[in-house]
Design an enzyme around this catalytic site. Structure first.
Site, PDB file in Angstrom:
ATOM      1  N   ARG A  22     -91.748  21.699 -23.457  1.00  0.00           N
ATOM      2  CA  ARG A  22     -90.885  20.557 -23.815  1.00  0.00           C
ATOM      3  C   ARG A  22     -90.082  20.872 -25.087  1.00  0.00           C
ATOM      4  O   ARG A  22     -89.889  20.006 -25.940  1.00  0.00           O
ATOM      5  CB  ARG A  22     -91.698  19.284 -24.054  1.00  0.00           C
ATOM      6  CG  ARG A  22     -92.450  18.775 -22.864  1.00  0.00           C
ATOM      7  CD  ARG A  22     -91.521  18.270 -21.778  1.00  0.00           C
ATOM      8  NE  ARG A  22     -92.247  17.467 -20.806  1.00  0.00           N
ATOM      9  CZ  ARG A  22     -92.993  17.965 -19.824  1.00  0.00           C
ATOM     10  NH1 ARG A  22     -93.092  19.276 -19.670  1.00  0.00           N
ATOM     11  NH2 ARG A  22     -93.606  17.158 -18.978  1.00  0.00           N
TER      12      ARG A  22
ATOM     13  N   SER B 255     -93.832  10.403 -20.398  1.00  0.00           N
ATOM     14  CA  SER B 255     -94.897  10.723 -21.358  1.00  0.00           C
ATOM     15  C   SER B 255     -94.393  10.488 -22.769  1.00  0.00           C
ATOM     16  O   SER B 255     -93.347  11.011 -23.147  1.00  0.00           O
ATOM     17  CB  SER B 255     -95.298  12.191 -21.252  1.00  0.00           C
ATOM     18  OG  SER B 255     -95.686  12.498 -19.951  1.00  0.00           O
TER      19      SER B 255
ATOM     20  N   GLU C  50     -93.469  13.382 -27.660  1.00  0.00           N
ATOM     21  CA  GLU C  50     -92.478  14.039 -26.810  1.00  0.00           C
ATOM     22  C   GLU C  50     -91.162  13.255 -26.922  1.00  0.00           C
ATOM     23  O   GLU C  50     -90.079  13.820 -26.933  1.00  0.00           O
ATOM     24  CB  GLU C  50     -92.980  14.057 -25.361  1.00  0.00           C
ATOM     25  CG  GLU C  50     -91.998  14.726 -24.432  1.00  0.00           C
ATOM     26  CD  GLU C  50     -92.413  14.691 -22.975  1.00  0.00           C
ATOM     27  OE1 GLU C  50     -93.565  14.971 -22.657  1.00  0.00           O
ATOM     28  OE2 GLU C  50     -91.532  14.383 -22.151  1.00  0.00           O
TER      29      GLU C  50
HETATM   30  N1  EPU Z   1    -105.535  11.410 -17.111  1.00  0.00           N
HETATM   31  C1  EPU Z   1    -106.472  10.445 -17.443  1.00  0.00           C
HETATM   32  N2  EPU Z   1    -106.028   9.218 -17.853  1.00  0.00           N
HETATM   33  C2  EPU Z   1    -104.713   8.903 -17.932  1.00  0.00           C
HETATM   34  C3  EPU Z   1    -103.763   9.898 -17.609  1.00  0.00           C
HETATM   35  C4  EPU Z   1    -104.187  11.150 -17.209  1.00  0.00           C
HETATM   36  O1  EPU Z   1    -107.663  10.672 -17.376  1.00  0.00           O
HETATM   37  O2  EPU Z   1    -104.397   7.759 -18.282  1.00  0.00           O
HETATM   38  C5  EPU Z   1    -105.989  12.719 -16.628  1.00  0.00           C
HETATM   39  C6  EPU Z   1    -105.725  12.847 -15.125  1.00  0.00           C
HETATM   40  O3  EPU Z   1    -106.766  12.330 -14.380  1.00  0.00           O
HETATM   41  C7  EPU Z   1    -105.576  14.338 -14.945  1.00  0.00           C
HETATM   42  C8  EPU Z   1    -104.978  14.789 -16.259  1.00  0.00           C
HETATM   43  O4  EPU Z   1    -105.221  13.737 -17.197  1.00  0.00           O
HETATM   44  O5  EPU Z   1    -106.839  14.947 -14.834  1.00  0.00           O
HETATM   45  C9  EPU Z   1    -103.497  15.095 -16.168  1.00  0.00           C
HETATM   46  O6  EPU Z   1    -102.779  13.939 -15.752  1.00  0.00           O
HETATM   47  P1  EPU Z   1    -101.368  14.012 -14.978  1.00  0.00           P
HETATM   48  O7  EPU Z   1    -101.477  14.877 -13.781  1.00  0.00           O
HETATM   49  O8  EPU Z   1    -100.887  12.625 -14.803  1.00  0.00           O
HETATM   50  O9  EPU Z   1    -100.430  14.812 -15.966  1.00  0.00           O
HETATM   51  P2  EPU Z   1    -100.164  14.715 -17.539  1.00  0.00           P
HETATM   52  O10 EPU Z   1    -100.631  15.982 -18.158  1.00  0.00           O
HETATM   53  O11 EPU Z   1    -100.704  13.440 -18.092  1.00  0.00           O
HETATM   54  C10 EPU Z   1     -97.869  15.902 -17.384  1.00  0.00           C
HETATM   55  C11 EPU Z   1     -96.476  15.704 -17.920  1.00  0.00           C
HETATM   56  C12 EPU Z   1     -95.717  14.681 -17.063  1.00  0.00           C
HETATM   57  C13 EPU Z   1     -95.694  15.178 -15.622  1.00  0.00           C
HETATM   58  C14 EPU Z   1     -97.142  15.340 -15.151  1.00  0.00           C
HETATM   59  C15 EPU Z   1     -97.235  15.886 -13.749  1.00  0.00           C
HETATM   60  C16 EPU Z   1     -96.610  16.102 -20.323  1.00  0.00           C
HETATM   61  C17 EPU Z   1     -96.597  15.489 -21.669  1.00  0.00           C
HETATM   62  N3  EPU Z   1     -96.519  15.250 -19.295  1.00  0.00           N
HETATM   63  O12 EPU Z   1     -98.574  14.676 -17.580  1.00  0.00           O
HETATM   64  O13 EPU Z   1     -94.373  14.641 -17.538  1.00  0.00           O
HETATM   65  O14 EPU Z   1     -95.025  14.279 -14.769  1.00  0.00           O
HETATM   66  O15 EPU Z   1     -97.820  16.282 -16.038  1.00  0.00           O
HETATM   67  O16 EPU Z   1     -96.944  17.240 -13.749  1.00  0.00           O
HETATM   68  O17 EPU Z   1     -96.684  17.324 -20.200  1.00  0.00           O
HETATM   69  C18 EPU Z   1     -92.853  13.503 -18.975  1.00  0.00           C
HETATM   70  O18 EPU Z   1     -92.766  14.560 -19.595  1.00  0.00           O
HETATM   71  O19 EPU Z   1     -92.210  12.477 -19.317  1.00  0.00           O
HETATM   72  C19 EPU Z   1     -93.753  13.434 -17.829  1.00  0.00           C
HETATM   73  C20 EPU Z   1     -93.952  12.307 -17.138  1.00  0.00           C
END
Ligand code: EPU
Length: 335
Positions: free
Chosen positions: A163, A235, A331
């Site tokens: 990012r 995010s 972010e």
């Molecule tokens: N999780 C939780 N609780 C929550 C949210 C997530 O326990 O409230 C756990 C999920 O169960 C999973 C892990 O965290 O095991 C990862 O969650 P998720 O797949 O939703 O991905 P993320 O790491 O929270 C990132 C990006 C998103 C992108 C998703 C999918 C960042 C900061 N965010 O989120 O990007 O859509 O992966 O690839 O890297 C954005 O940048 O605006 C954005 C939405």
């Protein structure tokens, strides 16, 4: 076009009704070059505004906002399976993804349905479902806002990170991106390792580009609020990378913590999980809240102010630091 004292409500996905002194939009690169040449040497506060999907305004903006509205998706060339496609900075990102997927051109499918405009893609190096825009960017064309000169950046010159890019760092506010060139393929290597992407695709029967796109869109719709309905900027924080020993400690207290090894040698922790553990998921204070399906997303249910959203984000940051000793980095850019 030049607009004075303009409401930014439709220009930021948090839906905040703040104002800017001046908003200048450009449909063509030549007009932007002319504008910056004319303004050479004039000391003024300038900021580039894309789709406004990664910004939090905490008050009115006293200065000039520049919005690129260059259109056009162009097939620049094809050698064997390799294809170069360019898009104007004002093209809606997902229109580009849809158009390439529909033509059987792969590379962008995992980045389906991300809000925002093409011009912001290299700045933020958008990423999702195991893919990052930087892997496909071949060239970024931009205008130096201090003198109107045009420069084309190679991927190395863009200094992409998680990012992150040179456009957020040392060249912040210095360049207006006008066009981005993507290196894509008619025989792409699909990236299906993220989460349950592969399982979801298997249910659909085939791993076509169109099905990858559909799966990603379904997953995003299930977890992330639609900014047209509930104000948000995706995010709010980045996923932090910690040392293996910090991760080990978390693992011993929370065996199911979502930890992922990072190329840097550290361990990435899902910030959404940290925030959820601190009890914020689904909480609402007036019109400011934390999304109930993804705690990494701060939402405006209607009339929250930018300051209220910012203050909520700071409380979240403090509580994560107190409970886990980890400082979350934003972010979203706070203005
Ligand atoms: N999780 C939780 N609780 C929550 C949210 C997530 O326990 O409230 C756990 C999920 O169960 C999973 C892990 O965290 O095991 C990862 O969650 P998720 O797949 O939703 O991905 P993320 O790491 O929270 C990132 C990006 C998103 C992108 C998703 C999918 C960042 C900061 N965010 O989120 O990007 O859509 O992966 O690839 O890297 C954005 O940048 O605006 C954005 C939405």
């Amino acid at each position: 076009m030049i607009y004075e004292n303009v409401s930014l409500k439709k220009y930021n996905t948090f839906g905040l009704n703040v104002k800017a002194d001046r908003l200048v939009t450009f449909k063509h690169e030549e007009n932007a070059i002319h504008f910056f040449e004319q303004n050479k040497g004039i000391d003024q506060k300038l900021m580039v505004l894309g789709g406004g999907s990664n910004l939090l305004f905490t008050g009115d903006y006293h200065g000039t906002l520049i919005r690129p509205e260059m259109e056009g998706i162009t097939l620049e060339g094809k050698t064997g399976n390799d294809v170069i496609v360019s898009a104007g900075a004002g093209v809606i990102w997902d229109k580009l993804v849809e158009s390439t997927v529909n033509k059987g051109i792969g590379g962008l499918e995992n980045l389906s349905y991300i809000p925002g405009l093409v011009g912001a893609v290299p700045v933020q190096n958008i990423g999702a479902y195991g893919a990052e825009a930087s892997k496909t960017i071949g060239k970024v064309r931009a205008i130096n806002v201090t003198d109107g000169t045009v420069r084309e950046f190679t991927p190395e010159e863009c200094k992409f990170g998680y990012r992150d890019s040179i456009f957020k760092g040392e060249l912040k506010g210095k360049y207006l991106i006008t066009r981005v060139y993507f290196r894509l393929s008619t025989k792409p290597k699909l990236s299906l390792e993220y989460g349950s992407l592969k399982d979801e695709l298997n249910k659909m029967g085939s791993t076509s580009l169109g099905n990858v796109r559909k799966t990603v869109i379904n997953s995003r719709i299930a977890k992330l609020p639609d900014p047209q309905l509930i104000g948000n900027a995706g995010s709010f924080f980045k996923n932090p990378v910690v040392t293996p020993s910090v991760a080990e400690k978390i693992k011993s207290n929370y065996p199911r913590a979502p930890l992922f090894s990072d190329p840097s040698g550290g361990i990435k922790i899902a910030a959404g999980w940290l925030i959820e553990q601190c009890g914020w998921k689904g909480k609402r204070f007036g019109d400011a809240g934390v999304h109930d399906k993804q705690a990494l997303v701060i939402v405006n249910y209607g009339n929250a102010t930018g300051l209220e959203l910012f203050e909520l984000s700071e409380k979240i940051r403090i509580s994560v630091a107190e409970k886990f000793g980890i400082t979350l980095e934003r972010e979203v850019e706070v203005i």
